[in-house]
Every structure is written in structure tokens, then in C-alpha cells.
Design a protein around this motif. Structure first.
Motif, mmCIF file in Angstrom:
data_model
loop_
_atom_site.group_PDB
_atom_site.id
_atom_site.type_symbol
_atom_site.label_atom_id
_atom_site.label_comp_id
_atom_site.label_asym_id
_atom_site.label_seq_id
_atom_site.Cartn_x
_atom_site.Cartn_y
_atom_site.Cartn_z
ATOM 1 N N LYS A 102 -36.057 -4.697 3.596
ATOM 2 C CA LYS A 102 -37.076 -3.652 3.653
ATOM 3 C C LYS A 102 -36.619 -2.512 4.555
ATOM 4 C CE LYS A 102 -39.542 -6.617 1.362
ATOM 5 N NZ LYS A 102 -39.726 -6.481 -0.108
ATOM 6 N N LYS A 103 -37.158 -1.321 4.328
ATOM 7 C CA LYS A 103 -36.800 -0.165 5.150
ATOM 8 C C LYS A 103 -37.363 -0.356 6.560
ATOM 9 C CE LYS A 103 -40.844 2.620 3.817
ATOM 10 N NZ LYS A 103 -41.296 3.907 3.273
ATOM 11 N N THR A 104 -36.641 0.168 7.542
ATOM 12 C CA THR A 104 -37.015 -0.061 8.941
ATOM 13 C C THR A 104 -37.181 1.236 9.730
ATOM 14 O OG1 THR A 104 -34.689 -0.231 9.579
ATOM 15 C CG2 THR A 104 -35.807 -2.270 8.952
ATOM 16 N N ASP A 105 -37.348 2.356 9.041
ATOM 17 C CA ASP A 105 -37.414 3.626 9.751
ATOM 18 C C ASP A 105 -38.677 3.775 10.599
ATOM 19 O OD1 ASP A 105 -38.976 3.689 7.479
ATOM 20 O OD2 ASP A 105 -38.504 5.750 6.947
ATOM 21 N N PHE A 106 -39.656 2.908 10.422
ATOM 22 C CA PHE A 106 -40.895 3.004 11.188
ATOM 23 C C PHE A 106 -40.833 2.200 12.483
ATOM 24 C CE2 PHE A 106 -41.299 -0.671 8.454
ATOM 25 C CZ PHE A 106 -41.917 -1.622 9.245
ATOM 26 N N LEU A 107 -39.747 1.459 12.710
ATOM 27 C CA LEU A 107 -39.654 0.573 13.862
ATOM 28 C C LEU A 107 -38.261 0.647 14.483
ATOM 29 C CD1 LEU A 107 -41.092 -1.659 15.523
ATOM 30 C CD2 LEU A 107 -40.306 -3.309 13.823
ATOM 31 N N THR A 108 -38.213 0.682 15.808
ATOM 32 C CA THR A 108 -36.934 0.719 16.518
ATOM 33 C C THR A 108 -36.771 -0.560 17.343
ATOM 34 O OG1 THR A 108 -37.931 1.881 18.398
ATOM 35 C CG2 THR A 108 -36.959 3.232 16.650
ATOM 36 N N SER A 109 -35.730 -0.611 18.176
ATOM 37 C CA SER A 109 -35.477 -1.780 19.012
ATOM 38 C C SER A 109 -35.547 -1.401 20.489
ATOM 39 C CB SER A 109 -34.087 -2.366 18.711
ATOM 40 O OG SER A 109 -33.759 -3.384 19.640
ATOM 41 N N MET A 110 -36.051 -2.306 21.303
ATOM 42 C CA MET A 110 -36.100 -2.069 22.741
ATOM 43 C C MET A 110 -34.698 -1.951 23.321
ATOM 44 S SD MET A 110 -37.920 -4.325 25.752
ATOM 45 C CE MET A 110 -39.506 -4.325 24.929
ATOM 46 N N LYS A 111 -33.726 -2.574 22.661
ATOM 47 C CA LYS A 111 -32.350 -2.505 23.156
ATOM 48 C C LYS A 111 -31.834 -1.073 23.189
ATOM 49 C CE LYS A 111 -31.018 -7.135 21.481
ATOM 50 N NZ LYS A 111 -32.276 -7.512 20.823
ATOM 51 N N ASN A 112 -32.402 -0.208 22.352
ATOM 52 C CA ASN A 112 -31.956 1.183 22.273
ATOM 53 C C ASN A 112 -32.885 2.147 23.005
ATOM 54 O OD1 ASN A 112 -29.849 0.337 20.528
ATOM 55 N ND2 ASN A 112 -31.237 0.432 18.771
ATOM 56 N N ALA A 113 -33.931 1.617 23.620
ATOM 57 C CA ALA A 113 -34.901 2.474 24.294
ATOM 58 C C ALA A 113 -34.338 3.003 25.609
ATOM 59 C CB ALA A 113 -36.190 1.697 24.554
ATOM 60 N N GLU A 114 -34.663 4.236 25.933
ATOM 61 C CA GLU A 114 -34.207 4.861 27.174
ATOM 62 C C GLU A 114 -35.327 4.755 28.211
ATOM 63 O OE1 GLU A 114 -32.956 8.788 26.205
ATOM 64 O OE2 GLU A 114 -31.266 8.121 24.968
ATOM 65 N N LEU A 115 -35.377 3.577 28.844
ATOM 66 C CA LEU A 115 -36.481 3.274 29.749
ATOM 67 C C LEU A 115 -36.031 3.000 31.187
ATOM 68 C CD1 LEU A 115 -38.519 0.871 27.434
ATOM 69 C CD2 LEU A 115 -39.136 3.208 28.065
#
Length: 427
Positions: A102-115
Motif C-alpha cells: 500500500k502507498k505510505t505517503d501519509f505516514l512517516t517514521s520517527m527514525k527520520n524525525a528531526e526532534l
């Protein structure tokens, strides 16, 4: 139509026109499941076992607790004291949706978050891996949760790996309120979505309403992005394992209290947290024990400039229109045994943070970055800093107090809570 009017129209569970929507929606989003024990299973499906995984998911969808079922069980419990059944929730990551094709453009990963979080390589084993899904099991009986966990582990064997299992347990103070490991009443400033809860709050504070906890559906729900069904909704879920250094926190309280010649160590924690341990807001009283100790009925003044940091509850909820947009439905639970000063062995303890929202970037990430920027001394991921004694009400001496965070991220991920029909009709 204002938010309150819209809120009451959309969130009356007795309205027949919302029956299908509530039946399609997973529980624990609009209202916490309320169980005392949980188990969280983080899984990764085998690449060559997609067909088996899909069949299992379709079957498991029948166990997932809907919001409708949760509300019915809550009503029965209030009326007769009969507890609800075991609660099940199921959540997919972006990698999980990709695995299902399924397409995943609506969800990202915390691993890539700039926090400003610790590097992923410093996270606990399991969280560093590619996670596809999380299963939540909850019940008031610890053994029941563990038995269902073992059954699920057996079911999943052969087409998936269990990357991590976390067990949560509610802890309470003598008054029966849920608390976190630093000892503070927790889960107080929650958004309300149902007519009965909102009307009860407004009746209680009808003469003075400083904070309105009524929120619209859009605060936490979005249409299921992969299902053409006007009655199918889901929510974005943030999960973070936050380890608490309780001994260090208590030591800092004591050191600052001694330096300030304070009779009560807890005043230090109240300044940092924004509430005393019993929940009394520091903005309302500089002593604990007010009758309405769990109140949210207060706003903040313009005194923030006196101190280089904001207390935890203010940093995450300034109680203005801008902060309202960041409010999440927090559904976390502690893990580990409650801190005892007599403990001879250091034990791991903390919070399994969970929050539901309609937009991770605008809600969780904005809130976390604000906590960092405002040097929230509880959850802010900022470097150690110093603060003037003025933060604690002292104006005669210019003494410095050293601060650091005693909460460390051990891992986490972003998920989406799909509608039950989506899981049931996977292909």
C-alpha cells in the motif's frame, strides 16, 4: 458553528447516525481503554509470507476492540460493575503498509524525525529495526494479559518476528489517581469528546471556565486514507519508550531545596512540573492540597520571562489558541515498579508514551520541539542548563541552579490506527 456546538453534534454516542462510524473506529482513541495492565508487541512480517500475514490480519480484525464496543462495556461497568473484555488494538507503520503493498505517503517514521532525540543507534534493540506493526493487549488482570500475549506469540510464529515486547502497568497514589514514576498525578489535561463528559465538566465549572477541554473530531481522527468508506476513520499514533531516572530527579529536588533553604523538597518538583504530586497546579497555589487538586481550570499569566525554562505542563500546553491545536489524546502507561528509596538494586522504570492525533507534525512534533526549545526540565531533549534562584521565588540572592533532564528516549515509532473494515477487507 463554534467548536463546542460542532463537538456536541458529532460526539453523542447515542446518536444513531454515528453508530456505524463508532463501530468501524478502533477503541482507545476517543476515550482511554482504562485497563490497568498492557502488553505491546512490536512485529515485523517475513518478506516471503505476505499471504499468511494478510490472512492472519483479516482474522485478527475480529478481535480488535471497536470504539462502539468499548463505550457499551463502559456503560455496563458503570451500571453493574461488570468489567469489560480484553482490549485489543492494532497499528501499522509506514513500513508495514509498504509490506502490504500500500502507498505510505501519509505516514512517516520517527527514525527520520528531526526532534533532537538520541541517535537511533542509541535506541534499545528492537526499536532500531524495521517495525511493521504494534499490537496492544490490555486488561485489568495481569495474568489475562500475559496469557493472551503468549497465544499471540504462537499465532505469529512462522510468518513474523517479535522484535520487542513491552509490558505496562498503572500505578496509583493513595487517593486512587493514576501517577507516573516521579510521583505526580498524570493524565489530567486530556481532551474530551463525548457530550456526557463535556456537560459534566461545564456544570462543575459553570461559574469559572478558564479552560475548555471540549475538542472536535478533527483533533484526533482522519478518514481512513486507504478505504473508500465515509464512516471509516483512523488516527495517527506516536509511541515512545521514555525511561525515567527517578533517583536522579529526587536527588536534584533535594539538592536545590537545600541550596534554597526550602523546608519541602516537593516545591522544586512543583516548579519544574507545574503541579504538586497530588495534582495541585502551581499556578493556583504554591502549596499542595487544594480541594480541587486535579483541576485544569486555570490560565497562565505573563510571568514566563522570570525563568529560562517553562514548567512541563506549560511547555506542552500554554492554554492559548495556538497550544490547543497541539493537544493530543494521551494514552500512555507506566512500566516498571514504583520507585522506593529503600531499593538496593537499580530498576528500569518509565513511561510507554502513546498519543493519538490527526497530524503528527502539527501536534506531537510541534509539541516536542517546543518542549525542547523552552527547556522543559521533564521531557525536553535539551542539554543541561542553569537557572536563577528567581525561578523558585527568591529575589534576594543571585544563585545558580543546575538542571538536566531525567527522561531518556529508548526508542519509538509512528503508527496509524486503521479502521476495522480496512483490516477486515485486506487483499
Amino acid at each position: 458553528m463554534n467548536n463546542s456546538e460542532k463537538q456536541e453534534e458529532l460526539f453523542d454516542p447515542n446518536n444513531v447516525k454515528h453508530d456505524q462510524m463508532l463501530g468501524n473506529l478502533q477503541g482507545n482513541i476517543l476515550k482511554g481503554h482504562g485497563r490497568d495492565f498492557t502488553s505491546h508487541l512490536f512485529i515485523r512480517f517475513y518478506k516471503n509470507k505476505r499471504e499468511e500475514a494478510v490472512e492472519w490480519l483479516k482474522s485478527f480484525s475480529g478481535k480488535v476492540t471497536s470504539c462502539k464496543k468499548q463505550l457499551k462495556e463502559t456503560a455496563i461497568f458503570k451500571k453493574s460493575g461488570i468489567p469489560g473484555s480484553v482490549f485489543f488494538g492494532f497499528y501499522l507503520t509506514a513500513e508495514g503498509y509498504s509490506y502490504l503493498g500500500k502507498k505510505t505517503d501519509f505516514l512517516t517514521s520517527m527514525k527520520n524525525a528531526e526532534l533532537e532525540d538520541p541517535d537511533v543507534t542509541k535506541w534499545e534493540e528492537g526499536y532500531q529495526e524495521e517495525i511493521h506493526a504494534m499490537i496492544l493487549i490490555a486488561d485489568d488482570n495481569y495474568d489475562t494479559v500475559q496469557n493472551h500475549k503468549q497465544l499471540l506469540v504462537k499465532e505469529l510464529n512462522g510468518f513474523s518476528d517479535i522484535l520487542k515486547i513491552e509490558n505496562g502497568n498503572v500505578i496509583r497514589n493513595p487517593g486512587g489517581e493514576g501517577i507516573e514514576h516521579f510521583g505526580y498525578a498524570d493524565g489530567i489535561s486530556q481532551p474530551l469528546f463525548f457530550r456526557e463528559e463535556i456537560e459534566a465538566y461545564r456544570e462543575k465549572y459553570k461559574y469559572f471556565q478558564a479552560f475548555d477541554p471540549a475538542f472536535p473530531l478533527e483533533q484526533v481522527l482522519v478518514k481512513d486514507p486507504l478505504l473508500e468508506n465515509e464512516n471509516a476513520f483512523g488516527s495517527f499514533l506516536v509511541f515512545r519508550k521514555l525511561e525515567q531516572d527517578v533517583k536522579g530527579f529526587k536527588r536534584q529536588e533535594k539538592q536545590i531545596a537545600e541550596k534554597m533553604n526550602l523546608e519541602n523538597d516537593e516545591i522544586v518538583g512543583a516548579v519544574m512540573v507545574g503541579r504538586f504530586e497530588d495534582g495541585t497546579p502551581y499556578a493556583l497555589s504554591h502549596e499542595d492540597g487544594i480541594l480541587d487538586n486535579l483541576t485544569n481550570n486555570f490560565k497562565y499569566g505573563n510571568e514566563a520571562g522570570k525563568c529560562p525554562f517553562l514548567n512541563h505542563i506549560r511547555a506542552t500546553n500554554e492554554r492559548d489558541e495556538a497550544s490547543r491545536s497541539m493537544i493530543m489524546a494521551r494514552r500512555g502507561i507506566p512500566y516498571g515498579t514504583f520507585y522506593d528509596i529503600e531499593d538496593t538494586v537499580e530498576k528500569k522504570r518509565g513511561l510507554l508514551f502513546m498519543s493519538f492525533q490527526s497530524n503528527i507534525k502539527n501536534q506531537f512534533e510541534t509539541s516536542q520541539l517546543r518542549a525542547n526549545a523552552k527547556k522543559d526540565p521533564v521531557i525536553g531533549q535539551s542539554s543541561p542548563f542553569t537557572a536563577e534562584a528567581l525561578c523558585f521565588g527568591e529575589s534576594t540572592e543571585n544563585r545558580q541552579m543546575d538542571f538536566k533532564s531525567f527522561v531518556t528516549l529508548k526508542g519509538g515509532e509512528y503508527f496509524f490506527a486503521p479502521s476495522i473494515p480496512y483490516l477486515k477487507n485486506l487483499n
